[in-house]
Design a protein around this motif. Structure first.
Motif, short mmCIF file in Angstrom:
data_model
loop_
_atom_site.label_atom_id
_atom_site.label_comp_id
_atom_site.label_asym_id
_atom_site.label_seq_id
_atom_site.Cartn_x
_atom_site.Cartn_y
_atom_site.Cartn_z
N TYR A 1 41.46 -0.23 -33.83
CA TYR A 1 42.29 0.95 -34.02
C TYR A 1 42.52 1.64 -32.68
CZ TYR A 1 41.75 0.74 -39.10
OH TYR A 1 41.80 0.34 -40.42
N ARG A 2 43.66 2.31 -32.57
CA ARG A 2 43.95 3.15 -31.40
C ARG A 2 44.09 4.59 -31.85
NH1 ARG A 2 49.24 4.63 -31.38
NH2 ARG A 2 50.65 3.39 -32.71
N LEU A 3 43.74 5.51 -30.98
CA LEU A 3 43.81 6.94 -31.32
C LEU A 3 45.26 7.42 -31.30
CD1 LEU A 3 41.92 9.37 -31.91
CD2 LEU A 3 42.18 9.97 -29.50
N VAL A 4 45.63 8.17 -32.35
CA VAL A 4 46.97 8.74 -32.46
C VAL A 4 46.94 10.23 -32.23
CG1 VAL A 4 48.92 9.14 -34.03
CG2 VAL A 4 47.73 6.93 -34.04
N GLU A 5 45.95 10.90 -32.81
CA GLU A 5 45.88 12.37 -32.75
C GLU A 5 44.43 12.78 -32.90
OE1 GLU A 5 48.49 15.78 -34.92
OE2 GLU A 5 47.27 14.55 -36.26
N VAL A 6 44.03 13.83 -32.19
CA VAL A 6 42.65 14.29 -32.29
C VAL A 6 42.59 15.80 -32.14
CG1 VAL A 6 42.16 13.99 -29.80
CG2 VAL A 6 40.28 13.90 -31.45
N ALA B 1 32.99 11.50 -27.55
CA ALA B 1 32.41 11.81 -26.25
C ALA B 1 32.61 10.61 -25.32
CB ALA B 1 30.94 12.16 -26.40
N ASP B 2 31.76 10.49 -24.32
CA ASP B 2 31.85 9.41 -23.35
C ASP B 2 31.13 8.18 -23.91
OD1 ASP B 2 31.54 7.68 -21.12
OD2 ASP B 2 31.66 9.38 -19.74
N GLY C 1 35.84 14.53 -17.33
CA GLY C 1 35.35 15.24 -18.50
C GLY C 1 36.30 15.24 -19.68
N ASP C 2 37.41 14.52 -19.59
CA ASP C 2 38.38 14.46 -20.68
C ASP C 2 38.09 13.22 -21.51
OD1 ASP C 2 40.50 14.33 -22.39
OD2 ASP C 2 42.07 14.27 -20.85
N THR C 3 37.50 13.41 -22.69
CA THR C 3 37.12 12.28 -23.54
C THR C 3 38.07 12.09 -24.70
OG1 THR C 3 35.66 13.68 -24.88
CG2 THR C 3 34.69 12.62 -22.93
N ARG C 4 39.20 12.75 -24.68
CA ARG C 4 40.13 12.69 -25.82
C ARG C 4 41.34 11.80 -25.55
NH1 ARG C 4 40.10 18.17 -29.41
NH2 ARG C 4 37.84 18.27 -29.68
#
Length: 496
Positions: A170-175, A20-21, A159-162
């Motif tokens: 760590y960095r986000l790769v896929e959700v 989320a935020d 509203g885009d928390t992805r």
């Protein structure tokens, strides 16, 4: 993501994946575990104190109004842009917005502390926070002040928390709704994590999470049943049992009705047998709570709770005009805490020994229940959990009659409020801790709540890791995990 990359992931299974935020206040461990991986803060909690993170040092003025932080040099966000004082300022100012800090009914949590502050960046390496009112416990807020790359803020506001972008290990790769895959950030200033790839997997069912770590479908499983997970060593895994700082309590309506009388509140407290409640409701999975905060909290007192004394309790009720007993209206959610109904039934049996009966009203909608509590529409008492790790926040948001915070229910104690005021301006940590210990003792004699227990949390980790422990807030920090070899590949249908 290709199959080889997915097979290289260390799977961490937890009940929820609330990406989320990060500028909304939360104490939800599943949410914070994601933020701890993706973002950094100026400081991080270290036992009952604080350690440097993005800030390498800090100083506070004698009046506790001006805080100056010296930032770590050379830190970049995952998008390559510099994490300088200007970027940190944007995140702190966003935290303080009126539309931020809203979780389960509590609006603008951070605004009450930062809303009148001036955040200044005199140079790239220096951040100055000038508060409108003294706050010697400001680090309690900044420990959740996640710093987000300026480039990511417009998406959050839409509203885009992805698409998170921080400076975390760590960095986000896929959700997706069921998983979040992350890759290690090379050369992170706090040290590279031992595991190159982490894959958070959502599994709401506690027994299925346990099965996944037992059979190798996951390398880590959080929030397991304490008793059921006792055999993890037989499955080549380690069980880590931690005392959670969350307090399982009943808020008491001190604004109106019988519990506005301190004698009645004391009578209820004297009727409690905490060990018996734990044995009946959550056997082996909690420790008695002797005051308004856990023993893990800064400034927690160490005196035991007053011994159970039904005779003294009945005398107090008689003195208050209830010699013939009384019936109290009780509001009870059906989850959070999940044992609330069983707990209420057990409490009812204990209170019956002093002539008090409970008229129980169940609430299946937990969010609506939280709003009802925030609006101070409870009957005489209600089941609740108190989760902030900050002793100061608990005192201000829940017990100070002058603030009348979201969870305040009419309690008034001028001596406690005087200690809060002294704590605001006492920058010496030991002296401030002693003040809060004084408030702890006062609240034992004049209880605002029925304080029952702190839960135990069980975490399962594949392999033998006798020295591994969760941080004091019991939020899993995947960057601190030991090296974990890859387990069986996870798929959405596994361990169903």
């Amino acid at each position: 993501m290709n199959q080889d990359a997915r097979n290289a992931d260390v799977v961490v299974v937890q009940a929820r994946l609330p990406l989320a935020d990060p500028h909304d206040c939360t104490d939800a461990a599943d949410e914070l575990s994601l933020y701890e991986a993706l973002y950094d803060t100026l400081v991080r909690r270290d036992g009952k104190g604080y350690a440097p993170r993005l800030a390498v040092s800090w100083a506070v003025s004698d009046d506790a109004r001006t805080w100056t932080f010296r930032l770590r040099e050379g830190v970049a966000f995952h998008d390559g842009t510099p994490c300088d004082a200007g970027a940190v300022r944007l995140s702190l100012e966003r935290m303080a917005r009126e539309d931020k800090g809203y979780t389960l009914g509590a609006p603008a949590v951070w605004r009450q502390y930062l809303g009148d502050a001036r955040v200044e960046a005199p140079d790239a390496g220096t951040l100055v926070i000038r508060l409108g009112a003294p706050m010697a416990d400001l680090l309690d807020v900044l420990v959740q002040g996640y710093v987000v790359a300026p480039s990511a803020l417009p998406a959050y506001d839409a509203g885009d928390t992805r698409r998170p972008c921080g400076t975390g290990p760590y960095r986000l790769v896929e959700v997706s709704d069921d998983h979040a895959s992350m890759a290690r950030v090379p050369g992170h200033f706090a040290g590279e994590p031992a595991n190159a790839r982490i894959r958070f997997v959502r599994e709401p069912d506690r027994s299925k999470r346990l099965a996944m770590v037992r059979d190798g479908a996951a390398r880590v499983a959080t929030n397991l049943d304490v008793a059921a997970s006792a055999d993890l060593a037989e499955h080549g895994a380690t069980r880590v049992v931690s005392l959670a700082p969350v307090a399982i309590i009943y808020l008491l309506n001190a604004a109106r009705g019988p519990l506005a009388d301190a004698r009645v509140r004391r009578a209820l407290a004297l009727a409690l047998d905490r060990d018996a409640l734990i044995a009946e409701v959550v056997p082996g999975a909690a420790r008695p709570l002797h005051g308004f905060v856990s023993p893990l909290h800064f400034g927690a007192g160490d005196a035991p709770a007053r011994e159970r004394d039904p005779q003294a309790a009945r005398a107090l009720l008689a003195e208050a005009g209830f010699a013939g007993g009384l019936t109290l209206g009780l509001d009870c959610p059906t989850r959070l805490p999940d044992e609330a109904e069983r707990l209420t039934a057990a409490l009812g049996r204990q209170l019956a020994s002093i002539g008090v009966s409970l008229d129980v009203h169940l609430h299946p909608d937990r969010e609506a229940y939280a709003h009802m509590v925030r609006r101070k529409e409870i009957r005489d008492l209600c089941v609740f959990d108190s989760s902030p790790m900050s002793t100061y926040r608990v005192l201000v948001e829940k017990l100070d009659a002058r603030v009348r915070g979201s969870w305040w229910q009419g309690y008034r104690n001028a001596e406690v409020e005087a200690l809060i005021d002294r704590g605001r301006v006492t920058v010496d940590a030991d002296a401030r801790s002693a003040l809060y210990a004084g408030a702890y003792a006062l609240l034992q004699d004049d209880p605002a709540w029925l304080c029952l227990y702190n839960p135990l949390k069980a975490t399962g980790i594949s392999g033998d890791h006798p020295d591994f422990a969760l941080p004091v807030d019991t939020v899993l920090d995947v960057a601190r995990l030991p090296p974990l070899r890859r387990g069986t590949e996870w798929s959405p249908g596994r361990a169903q």
